[in-house]
Design an enzyme around this catalytic site. Structure first.
Site, mmCIF file in Angstrom:
data_model
loop_
_atom_site.group_PDB
_atom_site.id
_atom_site.type_symbol
_atom_site.label_atom_id
_atom_site.label_comp_id
_atom_site.label_asym_id
_atom_site.label_seq_id
_atom_site.Cartn_x
_atom_site.Cartn_y
_atom_site.Cartn_z
ATOM 1 N N LYS A 80 14.812 -36.636 5.407
ATOM 2 C CA LYS A 80 15.658 -37.812 5.625
ATOM 3 C C LYS A 80 15.342 -38.436 6.607
ATOM 4 O O LYS A 80 15.121 -37.744 7.940
ATOM 5 C CB LYS A 80 17.092 -37.318 5.677
ATOM 6 C CG LYS A 80 18.059 -38.303 5.839
ATOM 7 C CD LYS A 80 19.376 -37.893 5.736
ATOM 8 C CE LYS A 80 20.545 -39.146 5.590
ATOM 9 N NZ LYS A 80 21.881 -38.633 5.799
ATOM 10 N N SER A 155 24.983 -41.158 2.604
ATOM 11 C CA SER A 155 23.829 -41.848 2.906
ATOM 12 C C SER A 155 22.449 -41.194 2.556
ATOM 13 O O SER A 155 21.449 -41.689 2.744
ATOM 14 C CB SER A 155 24.129 -41.876 4.534
ATOM 15 O OG SER A 155 23.705 -40.666 5.151
ATOM 16 N N SER A 179 27.208 -36.902 3.256
ATOM 17 C CA SER A 179 26.158 -37.427 2.750
ATOM 18 C C SER A 179 24.780 -36.602 2.254
ATOM 19 O O SER A 179 23.787 -37.182 1.741
ATOM 20 C CB SER A 179 25.463 -38.063 4.175
ATOM 21 O OG SER A 179 26.083 -39.327 4.427
HETATM 22 N N1 GLN Z 1 30.021 -42.060 3.682
HETATM 23 C C1 GLN Z 1 30.247 -41.354 4.874
HETATM 24 C C2 GLN Z 1 30.146 -42.413 5.944
HETATM 25 O O1 GLN Z 1 29.884 -43.524 5.533
HETATM 26 C C3 GLN Z 1 29.588 -40.343 5.171
HETATM 27 C C4 GLN Z 1 28.131 -40.471 5.742
HETATM 28 C C5 GLN Z 1 27.600 -39.338 6.188
HETATM 29 O O2 GLN Z 1 27.808 -38.118 5.796
HETATM 30 N N2 GLN Z 1 26.411 -39.546 6.958
HETATM 31 O O3 GLN Z 1 30.345 -42.430 7.249
#
Ligand code: GLN
Length: 511
Positions: A80, A155, A179
């Site tokens: 990632k 994400s 994410s």
């Molecule tokens: N969807 C969540 C956010 O937008 C989680 C993001 C993540 O775990 N990086 O913060």
């Protein structure tokens, strides 16, 4: 298409160790796959065939020299783009860091390299990991391998899509509010988030430091465990990384298939995680899986966690507060982009122009919200209250785990939605995180395992399992047992049922 790409990481590792195949052949097969289909997916932000093949060659040479190497030596891993790497650029999905090269490797990356894993490319993500659909990436959304017009989750949509579409057998991700787990659910892959502190965050571009964790993505539970075993452990560079003897997750995953851990297991269903708005077909798959667990002798117990109701609201205060502080370092001086206004200007003018041009809408939204929540006079009302909710959520988990061994829920309330569907409504996507956020608030481990497809749309549904802190072994053995039941029911592993993506398909046509 080379048959090598359809092997699991465990199978590839065995073939590499018995010298049936070389790391170079394995890397080349995956690079070919990426070249063939990534135009359709947009899962990768950077690849460097020369760098990947050189790393693979080095593994082959070590093996030829008689060095005894680990289970995954020579197996490709996608990374990632939130983790810094020396061999490829790191952008965190942002224009702010376009072209940025790190002078060092993140610890998780360094550990993977030492174990002989081959970096096959950097994966697409929501900008600075803010989002649940990958649509917030400055480099375009990731398309779901199951249906190219749909989101891949976020994400870490790139990492999840890459493993689901056979571009890589393994990937690294980060999970701050879901994410790793949520994109795994939406793409039919496995995603694992460790106990907070289980994996070093050194070299992970910080978003919300008290919630961020690095973890593994794969097509099977065993593969996710094998990768986690490689990256886990204490790191003096990260003061929050734990000095703990982690039992082998891979051994736990294997035991989960061999030793029937479901008999007598107490499985908690938290009423507040059984979302009313959840898609009917996803719910049906969840209920069918719970019935399978009961048939295996598991005891299902319903419990209340009253403060989970406030988890999303509290998270979306804590998260922006921490993120706004962490992102202050992108100041046009130290990293990445610099925009000078016409006719020059002061340092502040340059900073302001750079941040205006370099950050996307969601990042700006959170910086503004977070700065407000932390501002004098509002700190107690917002940040302080959210911290109290966090403590109450931790207590709800403690009380729940006094009665049950693991907690099960849907990982996400729906299957993957159409790209663009929620683009104008960030609240809607925030609410989708209701099932995954509590684990981050409490720092406990979680995993998402595919359990089938929803009747309405034929898209993957994931089951989330949570366990108390430090109990990753319990999580992996339970998850592996569930995966084995699903495979037995369907007559084939879930990942093998993914639709075939035509080579060179144009993702633009699917949008
Ligand atoms: N969807 C969540 C956010 O937008 C989680 C993001 C993540 O775990 N990086 O913060």
């Amino acid at each position: 298409m080379s048959e090598l790409i359809r092997l699991t990481a465990a199978e590839l590792g065995a073939k590499l160790n018995s010298r049936e195949v070389t790391a170079v052949e394995v890397a080349q097969a995956h690079l070919d796959r990426i070249a063939e289909i990534d135009r359709s997916l947009n899962a990768f932000l950077a690849t460097d065939a020369e760098a990947s093949l050189a790393a693979a060659r080095a593994v082959d040479e070590r093996r030829a020299a008689g060095e005894s190497l680990g289970d995954l030596a020579g197996v490709p891993v996608a990374i990632k783009d939130v983790l810094v790497t020396t061999d490829m650029p790191t952008t965190a999905g942002s224009k702010m860091l376009e072209g940025y090269r790190s002078p060092f490797d993140a610890t998780a990356v360094a550990k993977a390299r030492t174990a002989g894993l081959v970096n096959i490319g950097k994966t697409n993500m929501d900008e600075f990991a803010m989002g649940s659909s990958n649509e917030n990436s400055a480099y375009g959304p990731v398309h779901n391998p199951w249906s190219l017009g749909r989101v891949s989750g976020g994400s870490g949509g790139g990492s999840a899509a890459a493993v689901a579409a056979f571009e890589a057998p393994l990937a690294l991700g980060s999970d701050t509010g879901g994410s790793i787990r949520q994109p795994a659910a939406l793409t039919g892959s496995v995603g694992f988030k460790p106990t907070y502190g289980g994996v070093s965050r050194y070299g992970a571009i910080a978003m919300a430091s008290s919630l961020d964790q690095i973890g593994s993505c794969a097509r099977t539970v065993l593969d996710a465990a094998l990768l986690y075993d490689v990256i886990a452990g204490h790191d003096p560079h990260d003061a929050t990384s734990l000095n703990h003897q982690w039992p082998s997750a891979a051994a736990a995953a294997r035991a989960g298939v061999a030793s029937q851990p479901l008999a007598g297991l107490r499985v908690g269903l938290i009423n507040q995680l059984m979302l009313e708005g959840a898609q009917a077909g996803a719910r049906a798959q969840f209920e069918a899986t719970v019935a399978m667990l009961t048939a295996q002798g598991a005891e299902v117990i319903e419990i209340d966690a009253p403060h989970f109701e406030y988890a999303v609201a509290a998270y979306y205060l804590l998260h922006p507060a921490e993120a706004s502080s962490n992102l202050a370092k992108f100041d046009s001086v130290r990293y990445g982009m610099r925009v000078t206004p016409d006719g020059g200007g002061t340092v502040e003018d340059v900073m302001s122009a750079t941040r205006a041009a370099g950050f996307g809408a969601e990042v700006k939204r959170r910086i503004i919200l977070g700065t407000y929540a932390l501002s004098a006079g509002y700190y107690d009302a917002y940040y302080g209250s959210a911290q109290k909710v966090r403590t109450l959520i931790q207590r709800d988990f403690e009380q729940a785990f006094a009665k049950v061994d693991v907690i099960a829920s849907l990982t996400a309330p729906t299957t993957a939605w159409q790209i663009g569907h929620h683009a104008d409504d960030p609240m809607q996507t925030y609410l989708y995180d209701a099932t995954t956020i509590p684990a981050n608030m409490a720092g406990i481990p979680g995993i998402s395992v595919p359990i089938g497809t929803a009747a309405e749309d034929g898209l993957p549904v994931g089951l989330q399992l949570l366990a108390p802190a430090f109990q990753e072994a319990r999580l992996f053995s339970t998850a592996a047992a569930i995966e084995a039941l699903v495979t037995e029911r369907d007559g084939t592993p879930f990942w093998a049922t993914a639709p075939v993506i035509p080579a060179g398909a144009d993702r633009k046509a699917a949008e």
